[in-house]
Design an enzyme around this catalytic site. Structure first.
Site, PDB file in Angstrom:
ATOM      1  CB  VAL A 170       1.913  -4.766   2.327  1.00 46.04           C
ATOM      2  CG1 VAL A 170       2.903  -3.752   2.875  1.00 46.04           C
ATOM      3  CG2 VAL A 170       2.279  -5.174   0.912  1.00 46.04           C
TER       4      VAL A 170
ATOM      5  N   GLY B  61      -7.176  -7.788   4.754  1.00 42.22           N
ATOM      6  CA  GLY B  61      -7.633  -6.608   4.033  1.00 42.22           C
ATOM      7  C   GLY B  61      -6.519  -5.687   3.560  1.00 42.22           C
ATOM      8  CG  HIS B  62      -2.861  -3.175   4.495  1.00 43.46           C
ATOM      9  ND1 HIS B  62      -1.489  -3.194   4.402  1.00 43.46           N
ATOM     10  CD2 HIS B  62      -3.223  -1.883   4.295  1.00 43.46           C
ATOM     11  CE1 HIS B  62      -1.037  -1.976   4.178  1.00 43.46           C
ATOM     12  NE2 HIS B  62      -2.066  -1.161   4.115  1.00 43.46           N
ATOM     13  CG  PHE B  63      -3.080  -4.142  -0.126  1.00 42.47           C
ATOM     14  CD1 PHE B  63      -4.088  -3.189   0.022  1.00 42.47           C
ATOM     15  CD2 PHE B  63      -1.773  -3.748   0.070  1.00 42.47           C
ATOM     16  CE1 PHE B  63      -3.763  -1.864   0.319  1.00 42.47           C
ATOM     17  CE2 PHE B  63      -1.453  -2.431   0.364  1.00 42.47           C
ATOM     18  CZ  PHE B  63      -2.450  -1.489   0.494  1.00 42.47           C
TER      19      PHE B  63
END
Length: 148
Positions: free
Chosen positions: A58, A51-53
């Protein structure tokens, strides 16, 4: 500075964290009570990358800071400590993020003890990737009993 390696088995005895929140793979240098250098191999299968990203993974800055706090805890616990002691993150000052951390990077974490009194400890910390500064901060941590 003495060369002392603390492997993952000893880290698991010293820290209460477990997957996916254990963010230190190995201690590569240790000068007890003074400084520590540890590493985290950042891999694509880290759960936070979903989810990041999704299109450009990252490592979140807050997790870099958490990895640095865990490194500082290992410096505090590198000498004898009560197994009932738990290490809590109590404060952060001057956090700066200078470089993104990507899958495949090896995050090298440094913590230097500044002072400690009554179970409150202050450290200067920094994280690097390929000798390039990724993050730095001053952190405060507290040691308390599990039952407290």
């Amino acid at each position: 500075m003495s060369q002392a390696v603390i492997d993952i088995h000893r880290i698991l005895k010293l820290l209460p964290h477990r997957y996916p929140f254990l963010l230190v793979d190995r201690v590569i240098e240790l000068d007890p009570g003074k400084t520590i250098k540890a590493l985290k191999n950042v891999t694509m299968n880290e759960p936070f990358f979903q989810g990041h990203f999704p299109d450009f993974p990252v490592m979140p800055g807050v997790l870099i800071i958490e990895a640095l706090a865990q490194t500082a805890a290992l410096l505090t616990f590198s000498e004898e400590h009560d197994p009932e002691d738990v290490y809590y993150f109590a404060g952060i000052d001057g956090a700066r993020f200078k470089r993104i951390v990507l899958p495949g990077d090896q995050l090298i974490m440094h913590a230097t003890f500044e002072r400690g009194k009554a179970g409150i400890y202050k450290f200067q910390v920094k994280a690097t990737v390929q000798d390039e500064l990724a993050a730095e901060a001053s952190i405060t941590c507290a040691v308390r009993k599990k039952s407290a």
